[in-house]
Write an enzyme that holds these catalytic residues in place. Structure first.
Site, PDB file in Angstrom:
ATOM      1  N   GLN A 277       0.823  -1.211   0.000  1.00 12.09           N
ATOM      2  CA  GLN A 277       0.000   0.000   0.000  1.00 12.09           C
ATOM      3  C   GLN A 277       0.855   1.257   0.000  1.00 12.09           C
ATOM      4  O   GLN A 277       1.976   1.261   0.503  1.00 12.09           O
ATOM      5  CB  GLN A 277      -0.871  -0.004   1.260  1.00 12.09           C
ATOM      6  N   LEU A 397      10.473   1.507  12.957  1.00  9.71           N
ATOM      7  CA  LEU A 397      11.135   0.613  13.906  1.00  9.71           C
ATOM      8  C   LEU A 397      12.427   0.097  13.273  1.00  9.71           C
ATOM      9  O   LEU A 397      12.395  -0.752  12.399  1.00  9.71           O
ATOM     10  CB  LEU A 397      10.178  -0.537  14.231  1.00  9.71           C
ATOM     11  N   ASP A 455      -6.049  -9.602   8.406  1.00 13.84           N
ATOM     12  CA  ASP A 455      -5.013  -9.585   7.377  1.00 13.84           C
ATOM     13  C   ASP A 455      -3.621  -9.864   7.944  1.00 13.84           C
ATOM     14  O   ASP A 455      -2.631  -9.556   7.308  1.00 13.84           O
ATOM     15  CB  ASP A 455      -5.032  -8.201   6.705  1.00 13.84           C
ATOM     16  N   GLU A 460       5.938 -10.261  12.878  1.00 12.99           N
ATOM     17  CA  GLU A 460       7.344  -9.951  13.113  1.00 12.99           C
ATOM     18  C   GLU A 460       7.644 -10.095  14.596  1.00 12.99           C
ATOM     19  O   GLU A 460       6.820  -9.722  15.429  1.00 12.99           O
ATOM     20  CB  GLU A 460       7.646  -8.505  12.686  1.00 12.99           C
ATOM     21  N   ASP A 470       1.718  -2.902  11.002  1.00 10.97           N
ATOM     22  CA  ASP A 470       0.704  -2.971   9.942  1.00 10.97           C
ATOM     23  C   ASP A 470      -0.690  -3.267  10.486  1.00 10.97           C
ATOM     24  O   ASP A 470      -1.192  -4.388  10.399  1.00 10.97           O
ATOM     25  CB  ASP A 470       1.074  -4.055   8.914  1.00 10.97           C
TER      26      ASP A 470
END
Ligand SMILES: *[C@@H]1O[C@H](CO)[C@@H](O)[C@H](O)[C@H]1NC(C)=O
Ligand SMILES: *[C@@H]1O[C@H](CO)[C@@H](O)[C@H](O)[C@H]1NC(C)=O
Ligand SMILES: *[C@@H]1O[C@H](CO)[C@@H](O)[C@H](O)[C@H]1NC(C)=O
Ligand SMILES: CC(=O)N[C@H]1CO[C@H](CO)[C@@H](O)[C@@H]1O
Length: 563
Positions: A277, A397, A455, A460, A470
């Site tokens: 995106q 990050l 989604d 991580e 996200d």
């Protein structure tokens, strides 16, 4: 006429008219006779009356994967009489009901029928029936593919009983030959969870005074002075070392970081080409990188379609941050709403690469289409009348993260994933993950269920904790609660005891009120009231799911002190 007026008044009284949302009447004769089944997709449903539709009979046809058998329909039959329940449902849930009934996939179609109440009043209501007209047969010779599964028929009979349908009809339903199969575990768990929801203890609907001390800490973190020097804030954030939170929160650091994100000077802007995106990478004074996800929708825009449909929602990113803070999930980068002026803040410091992804629209404004997997020249972000673009500013990050595929990821096509079909999926997963990671995944599922982010196909990890990166796919549709997202919780029936203790004290509205309170310090409005109500409704479903797990396994098996 008078009867109709009285009935409308009656419906109105039942459906708390203060919310002013129009309702439609729905005639249910299959599994939606059972309230806990109907509530899965239509949380506003209110029972009006039992009713019959003369000239139709109940029958079964078309195999359903979830129910493991043929499903109910009504078929025109001069000698028949189909009984059912009339429900009043908010108009906004019509799409969800159509989806459940498979109207889009042409499995069922909808029409209006005239039903008759036991007192002889007529009611016109929406009904769904299968496109086919299965022929009438003696029960004994009905072929296997036209027989309902055992769970399904039980659900109909139980629902009919709950709705006060005459016993002769319930007996008639129970005489239908079945195929001997139970429904998929998923359906059974979800039905049970909704049953627990109906009987949720009142403590989960009221505020808990134990929350006050937590609220105070959160306020202290976010209600901070605004004149801190961004450069020192970045350094403090960057050098933060802790095994309990990703970034500092004490001494007003929460608010100071957000303020720095919101107000510091932008030194350079480029496309952030990783990902699907459109987002920008800002370099702030003091050398801090920040992601900027521009706004794609107004707050009141409802996303229809599947759970991961549409663009990322910038407000979902920011909402997620505050939600995580209130939930005590401290492994998330700070995020805040920021407005940038395209010609003052962006263009003078844009890289040539970014400039190449700008076009003028028909009003002559310069717009950005960016560089990403789904970026297209005609899908642009344009400034408003004041020349500003609003977005989520998210602290970048800069750490080494390990990436894993989520065991509960969706398939993104028609194929079913193993977790959707295998009743023992959690048992298999347990062998491959540490207890700590599994409990962490369950925490993340709870978080995602609240915002309805379906989604998170990968996650991580930093220092053995899952980082919530996200979060833009939340807050799509406030009328839908996809219980699937909670599968890690209801399939494993395990929860970190610390998570549960925390969830228990944010009940009764404190969760959403605290998000509002904290975000107001930065002048942010993050969601419509409908979304805040949805978060509270989903919190109740989380409580019900935990009750369901306790009911099945006992609390000593459910609550774990993993880490
Ligand atoms: C935030 O801080 C200000 C100044 O210290 C104080 O006046 C105000 O009451 C605080 N707000 C809340 C909600 O505690
Ligand atoms: C977290 O850090 C503290 C002090 O640095 C240490 O005592 C504690 O054992 C650590 N906890 C975990 C789970 O690593
Ligand atoms: C952009 O163009 C593509 C193909 O040219 C089209 O399918 C799409 O609908 C367009 N999108 C918008 C927002 O106009
Ligand atoms: C922000 C908010 O609404 N906090 C409330 C949480 O619950 C306690 C206990 O009832 C209230 O005192 C707080 O005002």
């Amino acid at each position: 006429m008078r009867c109709v007026v009285l009935l409308m008044i009656f419906i109105c009284m039942l459906c708390d008219c203060d919310k002013h949302e129009a309702r439609f009447l729905y005639f249910a004769y299959g599994s939606n006779l059972l309230k806990s089944r109907l509530l899965i997709n239509c949380p506003s449903a209110v029972f009006i009356t039992a009713a019959k539709v003369p000239g139709y009979r109940l029958d079964f046809d078309k195999y359903s994967d979830n129910w493991c058998g043929a499903v109910a329909t009504i078929v025109a039959d001069a000698d028949g009489e189909a009984w059912g329940a009339i429900w009043a449902i908010k108009d906004s849930e019509l799409a969800a009901l159509d989806r459940q009934e498979g109207v889009n996939s042409k499995k069922y179609c909808a029409k209006n029928v005239k039903a008759i109440t036991p007192l002889g009043h007529d009611i016109t209501a929406r009904v769904y029936h299968i496109n086919s007209e299965p022929p009438k047969m003696q029960p004994e010779i009905i072929p296997l593919q036209r027989r309902p599964g055992n769970t399904y028929l039980q659900v109909i009979a139980l629902g009919a009983y709950e709705c006060g349908i005459p016993s002769h009809y319930i007996e008639y339903v129970q005489r239908f030959p079945v195929n001997g199969r139970r429904a998929k575990e998923k359906i059974i768990s979800q039905l049970d969870i909704y049953e627990y929801l109906n009987y949720l203890p009142s403590q989960y609907k009221t505020k808990n005074s134990k929350f006050l001390s937590i609220q105070k800490k959160l306020i202290n973190s976010f209600n901070s002075t605004r004149n801190a020097n961004p450069a020192t804030i970045w350094v403090e954030a960057e050098n933060w070392i802790s095994n309990t939170s990703l970034y500092p929160q004490e001494n007003g650091m929460g608010g100071k970081i957000l303020h720095a994100l919101q107000a510091s000077q932008i030194a350079l802007v480029d496309n952030a080409p990783k990902g699907t995106q459109l987002k920008l990478l800002l370099l702030m004074e003091g050398n801090q990188k920040v992601y900027f996800k521009p706004r794609r929708y107004n707050l009141d825009h409802v996303i229809n379609g599947n759970i991961y449909a549409g663009f990322d929602r910038h407000n979902s990113e920011v909402f997620a941050y505050y939600l995580a803070m209130v939930l005590n999930f401290k492994w998330i980068p700070p995020s805040v709403i920021r407005r940038v002026h395209l010609h003052k803040d962006i263009i003078p410091v844009a890289t040539s690469g970014l400039r190449k992804t700008m076009v003028k629209n028909d009003k002559g404004s310069t717009c950005i289409y960016g560089k990403c997997f789904y970026c297209k020249v005609n899908d642009t972000v344009c400034p408003n009348d004041r020349g500003e673009v609003e977005g989520a500013a998210i602290l970048y990050l800069d750490k080494q993260l390990k990436v894993f595929k989520s065991p509960w990821r969706r398939s993104y096509n028609a194929k079913r994933m193993e977790w959707e079909t295998d009743n023992d999926y959690c048992m298999k997963i347990k062998g491959t993950l540490s207890l700590r990671r599994l409990l962490n995944l369950i925490d993340v599922a709870i978080f995602d269920f609240l915002i309805q982010n379906g989604d998170r196909h990968r996650y991580e990890v930093y220092k053995e904790s899952i980082i919530l990166l996200d979060n833009g796919k939340g807050l799509g549709n406030p009328h839908i609660d996809e219980l699937d997202i909670l599968a890690p919780l209801y399939q494993c029936c395990m929860l970190a005891i610390s998570t549960w203790q925390h969830l228990e004290i944010i009940s009764g509205g404190n969760l959403s009120e605290t998000i509002k309170l904290l975000s107001a310090f930065q002048g942010n409005k993050l969601a419509t009231e409908e979304h805040f109500r949805a978060i509270e409704r989903r919190l109740l479903k989380i409580y019900a799911t935990v009750q369901y797990c306790i009911g099945r396994h006992g609390s000593s098996k459910v609550f774990r002190s993993g880490f």
